[in-house]
Design an enzyme around this catalytic site. Structure first.
Site, PDB file in Angstrom:
ATOM      1  N   LYS A   1       0.834  -1.201   0.000  1.00  0.00           N
ATOM      2  CA  LYS A   1       0.000   0.000   0.000  1.00  0.00           C
ATOM      3  C   LYS A   1       0.869   1.252   0.000  1.00  0.00           C
ATOM      4  O   LYS A   1       1.828   1.358   0.766  1.00  0.00           O
ATOM      5  CB  LYS A   1      -0.928  -0.018   1.215  1.00  0.00           C
ATOM      6  CG  LYS A   1      -1.974   1.083   1.233  1.00  0.00           C
ATOM      7  CD  LYS A   1      -2.934   0.901   2.395  1.00  0.00           C
ATOM      8  CE  LYS A   1      -4.001   1.978   2.436  1.00  0.00           C
ATOM      9  NZ  LYS A   1      -4.977   1.769   3.532  1.00  0.00           N
TER      10      LYS A   1
ATOM     11  N   SER B   1      -9.773   2.182   2.314  1.00  0.00           N
ATOM     12  CA  SER B   1      -8.773   2.889   1.527  1.00  0.00           C
ATOM     13  C   SER B   1      -7.715   1.976   0.912  1.00  0.00           C
ATOM     14  O   SER B   1      -6.956   2.400   0.050  1.00  0.00           O
ATOM     15  CB  SER B   1      -8.069   3.936   2.398  1.00  0.00           C
ATOM     16  OG  SER B   1      -7.253   3.310   3.381  1.00  0.00           O
TER      17      SER B   1
ATOM     18  N   SER C   1     -10.687   0.067   6.387  1.00  0.00           N
ATOM     19  CA  SER C   1      -9.873   0.166   5.178  1.00  0.00           C
ATOM     20  C   SER C   1      -9.227  -1.131   4.719  1.00  0.00           C
ATOM     21  O   SER C   1      -8.666  -1.193   3.632  1.00  0.00           O
ATOM     22  CB  SER C   1      -8.799   1.243   5.350  1.00  0.00           C
ATOM     23  OG  SER C   1      -9.383   2.517   5.291  1.00  0.00           O
TER      24      SER C   1
END
Length: 549
Positions: free
Chosen positions: A166, A238, A262
């Site tokens: 990420k 996210s 997320s």
């Protein structure tokens, strides 16, 4: 400040704060309010970068807590598969299989990396799930792992396995843009702790997976990350790119983060298996801070056992992370679930729950374990969200005060810029009492979890998404079935705005639906054992997205 305060100013502010004072009380405040504001302005003059932590630390452990294990212990299942002839079958294979094939030299890390890089080149333009592809780095790291393999050296189960990271974890010399326009050219000078742990475990970095700007949603400065099951909708966020890439077979596994949904939300949308570990288990040093008392790091995979394999590599205390807690990770994939007790909140399976949710509860009852109703104290769990808003606004105060937040693409009512602006009007007194409410919530969830090994429930209905994130309990989200529904978000600046149900005459898509399991603090092993048994009973984890491969 150029003009003195007036009683009318105070009266107007009262409306924003939800309090009422008398005229006499307002007059009394006029003489010393200026000093209060000057102190706040003096503090704002001190630049606090994102890496500066809070002095206060959240600890999920109540006074009666005892760490459940003394030493790390990881034992995987012994189910080796034959190496397929087809590259797509290799790409979608579980980590346990990939690890076995690399260790037994049935496939090289370079060949495996080339398979994923080819899939990224072909499919990333459709999915927009990688912000940066590090092909040269990946091939170099793969070659290094192959050299070690030939020398009889293994760095562990992730040795030679390509993964996606990420894009809020620092990678030295590689853009780490946090999904947000003000930071899109940010190149860190050092690696995050997670980056170093993955390298030490032998994992191969394919690239940086996308995240919604500042860890919210699936819209980022370079595009809009799609759900592989329906390219008309976002992958949620996210950890948008991590879930999308894993679901589409563009990596062996990925790393995500969760502050409040997320990891679990994009796993729900994309049909991946996400593990949000206990708060404090995984270091956040070198990761973008959104909320110091809430941020957690965890794996996104295609099977339950795989998440345990990755968590074992991520686990470990880090003195540089003020929220880090030393906790052994114990997981035996061969352990029986006989005698385990699974709880559920009946109201969570009522209004808002889906047929897939209810079928998952039926499947859990069929596992031969005790499944029983539990209760949770009625508290205003949603009020805790103001803690998140305040910490996030503090983490990115400079964007608000300098108007740099205007450069963010997503500017709707629920977007970060507006939320962070509103947070300036939250009361500090209320914030302290929210922290006290949080302790009450810790007690309430602790009482509910007494006598059960885990809790099962739908992703969104009921209080557990909010409650468990604020108490720090671990959550495993796995695919439970499929639904035929309309697109849930549009390809616009409003990406992520959900529609409900199927609009008349609108095209529908077959998309995954998941179920969540919540476990005891620092005891993810039983949670994974139950997840593996449920995964096998539901038998839907291996289906792949149907878009052109």
């Amino acid at each position: 400040m150029t003009e003195p305060f007036t009683a009318s100013d105070i009266a107007a502010a009262e409306k924003l704060m939800g309090v009422t004072y008398t005229p006499a009380e307002r007059d009394q405040m006029l003489s010393n309010l200026e000093g209060q504001l000057l102190s706040a302005q003096a503090r704002r003059g001190v630049v606090l970068d994102n890496a500066t932590p809070m002095a206060c630390r959240f600890d999920p452990r109540l006074p009666s807590f005892t760490m459940p294990h003394g030493l790390d212990d990881l034992r995987l299942s012994q189910r080796p598969l034959d190496l397929p002839d087809n590259d797509e079958d290799i790409a979608f294979a579980p980590l346990t299989a990939l690890s076995h094939w690399v260790a037994s030299r049935q496939i090289t890390s370079r060949r495996l990396t080339e398979i994923y890089l080819a899939r990224i080149e072909k499919l990333n333009p459709k999915l927009e799930c990688y912000a940066t592809v590090t092909a040269d780095v990946a091939l170099s790291e793969a070659d290094a792992m192959d050299n070690l393999t030939r020398a009889g050296v293994s760095l562990g189960p992730l040795h030679g396995i390509p993964y996606g990271l990420k894009d809020l974890f620092d990678t030295k010399g590689i853009t780490t843009g946090w999904g947000a326009e003000p930071f899109q050219n940010r190149v860190p000078g050092s690696d995050a702790a997670v980056t170093r742990k993955m390298r030490a475990a032998g994992a191969v970095l394919l690239g940086k997976t996308t995240l919604g700007a500042l860890a919210y949603n699936d819209l980022w400065y370079g595009g809009w990350t799609r759900n592989p099951w329906n390219l008309n909708e976002g992958s949620s966020g996210s950890s948008a790119g991590s879930a999308s890439a894993t679901a589409a077979g563009l990596c062996g596994f990925s790393i995500g983060t969760e502050t409040l949904g997320s990891i679990t939300s994009p796993s729900q949308r994309c049909g991946t298996t996400g593990l949000r570990p206990t708060f404090g288990r995984v270091s956040r040093t070198g990761a973008m801070a959104l909320c110091w008392s809430l941020d957690k790091v965890g794996p996104i995979c295609r099977s339950v056992e795989d998440t345990g394999l990755v968590l074992a590599a991520l686990n470990g205390h880090d003195a540089k992370d003020r929220g880090s807690i030393a906790a052994p990770f114990v997981f035996d994939a061969r352990r029986s679930i006989d005698g385990m007790v699974l709880g559920y909140l009946p109201e969570a399976f009522e209004e808002g729950a889906t047929d897939v949710d209810r079928a998952a509860l039926v499947a859990a009852r069929g596992l031969g374990i005790t499944v029983k109703e539990v209760t949770l104290e009625d508290l205003p769990y949603g009020a805790l969200m103001n803690v998140l808003y305040a910490e996030a606004a503090a983490a990115f105060e400079e964007l608000t005060l300098t108007d740099a937040d205007d450069t963010l693409k997503w500017q709707e009512e629920g977007a970060w810029p507006n939320t962070m602006r509103k947070a300036r009007f939250l009361s500090a007194v209320d914030h302290v009492n929210l922290d006290r409410l949080r302790y009450r919530v810790m007690q309430a969830v602790g009482e509910m979890m007494e006598g059960v090994d885990a809790l099962i429930g739908p992703f969104m209905t009921g209080p557990m998404l909010v409650a468990s994130n604020f108490t720090g309990h671990p959550c495993l989200h796995l695919r439970a079935g499929f639904e035929q529904i309309a697109t849930r978000s549009a390809a616009s600046l409003g990406a992520g705005k959900l529609t409900t149900g199927e609009a008349e005459g609108e095209r529908t898509f077959r998309v995954p639906q998941g179920i969540s399991l919540w476990g005891q603090l620092f005891d993810e092993g039983p949670l994974l054992n139950l997840g593996m048994a449920l995964e096998q009973a539901l038998d839907v984890a291996s289906e792949r997205p149907g878009f052109p491969q």
